[in-house]
Scaffold this motif. Structure first.
Motif, short mmCIF file in Angstrom:
data_model
loop_
_atom_site.label_atom_id
_atom_site.label_comp_id
_atom_site.label_asym_id
_atom_site.label_seq_id
_atom_site.Cartn_x
_atom_site.Cartn_y
_atom_site.Cartn_z
N ARG A 1 -2.66 15.16 10.93
CA ARG A 1 -1.55 14.34 10.49
C ARG A 1 -1.69 13.96 9.03
O ARG A 1 -2.75 13.56 8.57
N ASP A 2 -0.63 14.09 8.28
CA ASP A 2 -0.63 13.66 6.89
C ASP A 2 -0.36 12.16 6.86
O ASP A 2 0.78 11.71 6.95
N VAL A 3 -1.45 11.38 6.75
CA VAL A 3 -1.29 9.93 6.85
C VAL A 3 -0.40 9.36 5.76
O VAL A 3 0.31 8.38 5.98
N ALA A 4 -0.45 9.97 4.60
CA ALA A 4 0.38 9.46 3.51
C ALA A 4 1.85 9.57 3.88
O ALA A 4 2.61 8.60 3.78
N ALA A 5 2.22 10.74 4.34
CA ALA A 5 3.62 10.95 4.74
C ALA A 5 3.96 10.05 5.92
O ALA A 5 5.05 9.49 5.99
N LEU B 1 4.42 6.56 4.81
CA LEU B 1 5.68 6.49 4.05
C LEU B 1 6.86 6.38 5.02
O LEU B 1 7.70 5.48 4.91
N GLU C 1 -10.23 -8.38 -7.69
CA GLU C 1 -10.17 -7.00 -8.18
C GLU C 1 -9.61 -6.09 -7.09
O GLU C 1 -8.78 -5.23 -7.35
N ARG D 1 -6.33 -3.54 -7.05
CA ARG D 1 -6.44 -2.14 -6.64
C ARG D 1 -5.53 -1.81 -5.48
O ARG D 1 -4.97 -0.73 -5.37
N LEU E 1 -2.76 -2.70 -4.53
CA LEU E 1 -1.32 -2.57 -4.71
C LEU E 1 -0.88 -1.12 -4.60
O LEU E 1 0.23 -0.85 -4.14
N VAL E 2 -1.72 -0.20 -5.03
CA VAL E 2 -1.31 1.20 -5.02
C VAL E 2 -1.24 1.79 -3.62
O VAL E 2 -0.55 2.77 -3.41
N ARG F 1 -0.19 0.35 -0.60
CA ARG F 1 0.60 -0.39 0.37
C ARG F 1 -0.22 -1.44 1.11
O ARG F 1 -0.08 -1.60 2.32
N ARG G 1 -15.14 -4.25 -0.16
CA ARG G 1 -14.47 -2.95 0.04
C ARG G 1 -14.66 -2.47 1.47
O ARG G 1 -13.74 -1.90 2.08
N ARG H 1 -11.80 -1.55 4.20
CA ARG H 1 -11.74 -0.26 4.91
C ARG H 1 -11.72 -0.48 6.41
O ARG H 1 -11.01 0.20 7.15
N ARG I 1 8.32 -3.96 -2.39
CA ARG I 1 7.87 -3.55 -3.73
C ARG I 1 8.95 -2.73 -4.42
O ARG I 1 9.66 -1.95 -3.79
N ILE J 1 4.91 -0.34 -9.27
CA ILE J 1 3.70 0.47 -9.12
C ILE J 1 4.05 1.71 -8.36
O ILE J 1 4.58 1.65 -7.25
N ARG J 2 3.76 2.82 -8.94
CA ARG J 2 4.08 4.11 -8.34
C ARG J 2 3.42 4.23 -6.97
O ARG J 2 2.24 3.94 -6.80
N ASP J 3 4.18 4.65 -6.00
CA ASP J 3 3.61 4.91 -4.68
C ASP J 3 2.98 6.30 -4.69
O ASP J 3 3.64 7.31 -4.55
N VAL J 4 1.65 6.30 -4.89
CA VAL J 4 0.98 7.58 -5.07
C VAL J 4 1.10 8.49 -3.85
O VAL J 4 1.17 9.71 -3.97
N ALA J 5 1.14 7.88 -2.68
CA ALA J 5 1.25 8.69 -1.47
C ALA J 5 2.56 9.47 -1.49
O ALA J 5 2.58 10.68 -1.29
N ALA J 6 3.64 8.74 -1.76
CA ALA J 6 4.94 9.40 -1.81
C ALA J 6 4.97 10.42 -2.95
O ALA J 6 5.52 11.52 -2.80
N LEU K 1 3.10 13.46 -2.03
CA LEU K 1 3.87 14.18 -1.02
C LEU K 1 4.95 15.02 -1.69
O LEU K 1 5.08 16.22 -1.45
N VAL L 1 -7.90 14.82 5.62
CA VAL L 1 -6.76 13.94 5.80
C VAL L 1 -6.06 13.59 4.49
O VAL L 1 -4.91 13.21 4.51
#
Lengths: 341, 341
Positions: free
Chosen positions: A49-53, A56, A85, A89, A91-92, A94, A308, A312, B3, B48-53, B56, B92
DNA sequence: TGCTAAATGAAGTACGTACCTCATGTCGAG
DNA sequence: CTCGACATGAGGTACGTACTTCATTTAGCA
């Protein structure tokens, strides 16, 4: 050969996208036999699975909270800074993280803050707190509402937390004891032990570990009763100064807490004897003390790593994923003058 | 308040999506004044740019290669294992990692492998290798073709690598020396120093650091010339055994290389005297030796950390991003019996 | 056999960004 | 003033997945 997608699963399994989706997201309305077939194909073609997609599409965002004592010593300032800090970080990807600082040693206020948290929009909480019955209950309530709860730095062994991120403080105490024992050699000496207060679980455990190894392996060394300075730098300076004056045969000092400025002052004021000193946490004060040779070793836990790692973990818990165990192991670090950076 | 997205930028700046896109992705055809205005709005609304999108949409995927010596000692087995784990994990997040294992001590073969790499489809390379002129040139060539090059474990100070991920080996040697010096106390003794070979830059540097601190701070201690065992366990056992027999006044051993099984055998065979031993790298052998009390301390670099850090760096370099400096700092860890896990 | 409930399919929209095409607007130089 | 170069806009498609709706097929059962 691009990586396989849900379409490839559908094609290979001879089903529609809708069915694949139902299987992937555990939605009802699919015959067990079909589920099985789809699962097989997924395995066969090595679909991942493409977790980013997915995130999104799902409009997923994570809401995490760090609950920490509002102390102002160097260690807690550092902790606060590291979390800030991480907030920047995060924010990028989600992730929204906030800090709730609660009065130290006030379980009631802590519980009140925990009650305030809106578990609807909250996915995870990382908490550093003493373990009282009320806090235990508050944690249970959050967990029941589906919030992932992580204990950090000071363990909550009897609470229903998902994980603990921090060091084994008994082992940390043992490590300090081993170092001093080896530095001191075979002649009998006294060791002065000082602490902020013996309320905090982590401090008690360090003392336990320290005493244990001393008894086991260095019985010729005499460990004095803990001097408590109540996180008061001036008081610590005074108490240490008095103790050292009274017993010049003190050959070493073990500082259990993270506040060390009073100790450093007392030690530098009167420096007739060479004394071995082991302390906890690497701060500006202890770093300088190592460089000057006032401290010989510092036992450290990497605060950045802890924060961190907690993030995670909260994320993995929210996703029902697992993670790399070795990466999440917080180490008891021994810092000497030569491996300072 | 969700956002802000590119649409919000367009709306607030009074331009079209196309223009926003041109600015964001540094495409030509926008007046400087317009660029400025869009930039301001981006800053204002905290976009902030959604890097995942983005990834993709961009169909971005990363191709990384680890180039490491094909040695089979515990340390390299561990390194290999950690990279393999990273490979599994990286599936992944659109990252393909492969390992190229090259014969150790054969710069020619190494360069040949580097030449083979297809820089078209390659985004980054992490390499552990000695620094020879040919290798330096091969690295330069890769960099010129836009590949990010990271040195790992053994530094390549005169090559044009983007970063080095690993410890300062001079400091590591100094740390070992400091430990032994403090353990040994004020009486004069001899220290036996053993190594695999003094070809590897990291080993040479450790010896340098060790000698330096001994001269500076422990002049009463006599450091013997390095015994080289050429990564041969049996030879090491033999050499160490002979050295210890010849000079019973040897009070400590410093093992520079990561292969320690021969050393452990030699030490356990003849145990009349209590000797302090400091070695490098935490492997099954050295861990057992710590537990048995054969070793007193192990200087360790966290291989998992190194590999993950190298991957983060290659990815950041490919994206033109920066990263958290403190997270990428590889520490010189001091491991004793009590902080083993 | 017919009926109902469950299983499946077809086809869409959305997420936030990248990237493309083509039309239109603007400005300066000749 | 006109032409061309450049700037900008409008509107689209795509990425891989989530989730919805509604139609259709299938299976189970009386």
């Amino acid at each position: 050969m691009p990586r396989p997608t849900v379409h490839d699963i559908a094609k290979n399994a001879g089903v529609s996208l809708a069915t694949v989706d139902r299987v992937l997201n555990r939605r009802p309305g699919v015959r067990p036999a079909t589920v099985e077939r789809v699962r097989e194909v997924i395995h066969e073609i090595g679909y991942i699975r493409d977790v980013a997609a997915a995130n999104l599409a799902r409009q997923r965002n994570y809401q995490f909270v760090f609950v920490i004592p509002d102390l102002t010593s160097a260690f807690f300032t550092q902790l606060n800074g590291v979390i800030s800090e991480a907030i920047t970080r995060s924010l990028v990807d989600r992730t929204d993280i906030s800090i709730v600082r609660v009065p130290a040693n006030d379980p009631h206020a802590l519980v009140a803050e925990l009650e305030k948290l809106d578990s609807k929009s909250l996915n995870g909480i990382a908490i550093m707190a003493p373990e009282t019955p009320q806090i235990r209950d508050a944690i249970k309530r959050l967990k029941d509402q589906g919030v992932s709860v992580i204990g950090i730095i000071s363990d909550l062994p009897n609470s229903d937390v998902d994980q603990f991120v921090g060091i084994n403080n008994i082992a940390a105490g043992r490590t300090a004891g081993l170092l001093l024992g080896m530095f001191l050699g075979p002649q009998p000496v006294d060791i002065l032990v000082i602490a902020g207060s013996m309320q905090a679980r982590d401090h008690v455990e360090r003392r336990q570990g320290f005493d244990a190894i001393m008894t086991e392996q260095f019985p010729h060394i005499n460990v004095l009763p803990t001097v408590e300075a109540w996180d008061d730098s001036h008081l610590m300076e005074e108490l240490v100064g008095r103790a050292l004056a009274a017993r010049p045969e003190i050959g070493a000092v073990y500082s259990i807490a993270s506040g060390n400025s009073g100790l450093v002052k007392a030690l530098t004021k009167r420096c007739p004897v060479r004394r071995f000193v082991v302390a906890h946490e690497l701060t500006d004060t202890s770093r300088a003390a190592l460089e000057n040779g006032v401290f010989d070793a510092v036992i450290k836990q990497d605060v950045g790593h802890i924060v961190r790692s907690a993030i995670r973990m909260m994320r993995a818990n929210s996703d029902g994923r697992d993670l790399i165990a070795s990466q999440e192991k917080i180490r008891i670090e021994v810092v000497l003058k030569e491996n300072l950076n």
